[in-house]
Design an enzyme around this catalytic site. Structure first.
Site, PDB file in Angstrom:
ATOM      1  N   THR A   1      -6.084  -2.926   1.920  1.00  0.00           N
ATOM      2  CA  THR A   1      -4.766  -2.843   2.685  1.00  0.00           C
ATOM      3  C   THR A   1      -3.576  -2.455   1.466  1.00  0.00           C
ATOM      4  O   THR A   1      -3.902  -2.145   0.238  1.00  0.00           O
ATOM      5  CB  THR A   1      -4.382  -4.103   3.444  1.00  0.00           C
ATOM      6  OG1 THR A   1      -3.393  -4.016   4.097  1.00  0.00           O
ATOM      7  CG2 THR A   1      -4.284  -5.435   2.380  1.00  0.00           C
ATOM      8  N   ASN A   2      -2.362  -2.659   1.948  1.00  0.00           N
ATOM      9  CA  ASN A   2      -1.398  -2.330   0.912  1.00  0.00           C
ATOM     10  C   ASN A   2      -0.414  -3.386   1.243  1.00  0.00           C
ATOM     11  O   ASN A   2      -0.302  -4.054   2.228  1.00  0.00           O
ATOM     12  CB  ASN A   2      -0.787  -1.042   1.106  1.00  0.00           C
ATOM     13  CG  ASN A   2      -0.426  -0.587   2.310  1.00  0.00           C
ATOM     14  OD1 ASN A   2       0.653  -1.311   2.693  1.00  0.00           O
ATOM     15  ND2 ASN A   2      -0.997   0.272   3.322  1.00  0.00           N
ATOM     16  N   PRO A   3       0.870  -3.530   0.486  1.00  0.00           N
ATOM     17  CA  PRO A   3       1.751  -4.771   0.666  1.00  0.00           C
ATOM     18  C   PRO A   3       2.917  -4.362   1.647  1.00  0.00           C
ATOM     19  O   PRO A   3       3.844  -5.162   1.608  1.00  0.00           O
ATOM     20  CB  PRO A   3       2.450  -4.828  -1.005  1.00  0.00           C
ATOM     21  CG  PRO A   3       1.731  -3.699  -1.690  1.00  0.00           C
ATOM     22  CD  PRO A   3       1.005  -2.753  -0.774  1.00  0.00           C
TER      23      PRO A   3
END
Ligand code: C5P
Length: 443
Positions: free
Chosen positions: A245-247
């Site tokens: 995923t990513n932030p």
């Protein structure tokens, strides 16, 4: 029926203060009168430096007032009270920082401010000032204070300012203010109707709570338009307990959904996993993976008039996600990834005539060239460039700074600001430069 039909026979008090934009008050009075409204104009002394009282008085067909004390033989010293009772709506356009500050603190040192204190009708404040005055915490706090009194503060437009600077602070065009005036009057009428019919009122409150996606404004450039917004990250499972995923927090996309709903759109927000509350009046569809987001978006592409693709979609997903937790082993592990669908590119390939596509680009190197290339390659109308290297910009910050690239070489910088303000700016600029989103001409 004209969009200003609600103004027929209504009483409007127009307050004009000392801004260069005061000249627009002449067009506004004409629009009100043409729509059948009765208009009384109040001016501050400094407004008269910009436009003669005689001009506005002639257009309104009524004497203009600026002092509380009788200026004409026929005047009563209680004119501010009677005007405050007479008005169906009190519009202050342009409203300077000075008048906004006075209104926020209950001053009554001229006819305009005294009438505002006496008014029982709704008040619509349309600020116009230089961008730094507009952004100043004192002015912003005054806007909030006015909102807490129930006044509506119409956001200023973005663009060239009299100072030569560029930014938010322009008075919206008279057509937009007149449209908002008409809409406010019809909102007030329906509030009165719903007080009379409590059952109907309870029902509509319930359907709003259920998020039926009804537009929260009855006018605005996006009224009648279906706007699709995507937000947040995607999660690509490796196994049941691990993922890529990513932030992204989703803040920018949620702010866009809120801003466009406030402009009258019917909004569907397709969101990856976030902790954010759904903005009021917005229909939310939750998804987890890029594939699920693609499905949700493509299913709506034929009905969407405008798409803001703000989600941080994963570019790769594990090629063989495991149904059970993968065991640790000694040494290195190799994870085979495959490309996810490029949702926006697919939208670009199927773009309908008149459909508006807005993409986002988060870049580190050759930012401008990459963003412009992406705009062309994906067949977008607009692209919003964030530089990951800019402080106060990108993932996980409450603020953003970006460059907006649009049709015909359009380019504008949006300085670091809370994401909600940046969203309002993006939405306003897209609306202003999209012919299909221009206010309908008034007859
Ligand atoms: O090519 P890049 O990922 O930089 O493009 C960013 C834009 O494309 C964003 O608007 C993003 O939401 C969208 N995008 C997409 N599908 C992907 C990857 C990005 O719609 N798989």
């Amino acid at each position: 029926m004209s969009s200003l039909a609600q103004l027929d026979g209504r009483h409007i008090v127009l307050g004009v203060t000392g801004s260069i934009a005061a000249y627009k008050a002449a067009s506004l009075v004409r629009l009100y009168k043409k729509a059948g409204a009765e208009v009384r104009v109040l001016m501050t002394k400094s407004a008269e430096q910009f436009i003669p009282a005689l001009t506005l008085g002639t257009l309104a067909d009524h004497t203009v007032h600026s002092e509380i004390f009788p200026e004409h033989d026929s005047d009563s010293w209680t004119a501010h009270v009677s005007l405050g009772l007479w008005a169906d709506l009190f519009v202050i356009a342009p409203a300077t920082a000075q008048t906004v500050a006075k209104l926020a603190h209950g001053f009554s040192d001229n006819m305009l401010t005294a009438t505002a204190l006496s008014a029982r009708c709704p008040i619509l404040v349309c600020p116009a000032m230089d961008l730094d005055m507009y952004q100043h915490p004192a002015t912003q706090a005054n806007f909030e204070r006015l909102r807490s009194f129930g006044y509506e503060v119409m956001p200023a437009d973005y663009g060239a300012l009299a100072s030569g600077l560029e930014g938010q602070g322009r008075l919206p065009e008279p057509e937009a203010i007149a449209a908002r005036t008409a809409a406010r009057i019809s909102e007030v009428d329906s509030e009165v109707d719903s007080e009379v019919n409590a059952d109907t009122s309870a029902q509509s409150a319930l359907s709003r709570e259920e998020g039926d996606g009804a537009p929260s404004g009855t006018t605005g450039p996006f009224y009648g338009k279906h706007v699709l917004v995507t937000a947040g990250p995607t999660e690509e499972p490796i196994d049941p307990v691990r993922m890529l995923t990513n932030p992204s927090t989703g803040t920018m996309g949620f702010a866009l959904a809120e801003a466009v709903a406030a402009q009258g759109a019917t909004v569907t927000l397709v969101s990856g996993p976030t902790h954010l509350d759904t903005p009021s009046g917005v229909t939310r569809v939750d998804v987890r993976t890029a594939a699920a987001m693609n499905e949700a978006v493509q299913a709506r592409r034929n009905t969407a008039d405008v798409v803001f693709m703000a989600a941080a979609v994963a570019d790769y997903t594990p090629a063989h996600p495991s149904d059970s937790k993968k065991k640790k082993t000694e040494g290195t592990q190799t994870l085979t990834l495959k490309r996810t669908p490029d949702i926006l590119k697919t939208l670009g390939e199927h773009k309908r005539d008149g459909q508006v596509l807005v993409g986002f680009a988060l870049e580190t190197d050759d930012a401008r060239a990459n963003a412009q290339d992406k705009r062309t390659r994906k067949n977008l109308d607009w692209i919003v460039l964030n530089k990951a290297t800019d402080p106060g910009s990108g993932f996980g910050t409450g603020t953003n700074a970006c460059t907006l690239f649009g049709p015909n070489g359009y380019e504008s910088q949006i300085a670091t600001a809370p994401k909600r303000d940046v969203a309002v700016s993006i939405v306003a600029q897209v609306a202003r430069h999209t012919p299909a989103l221009q206010p309908a001409p008034t007859s």
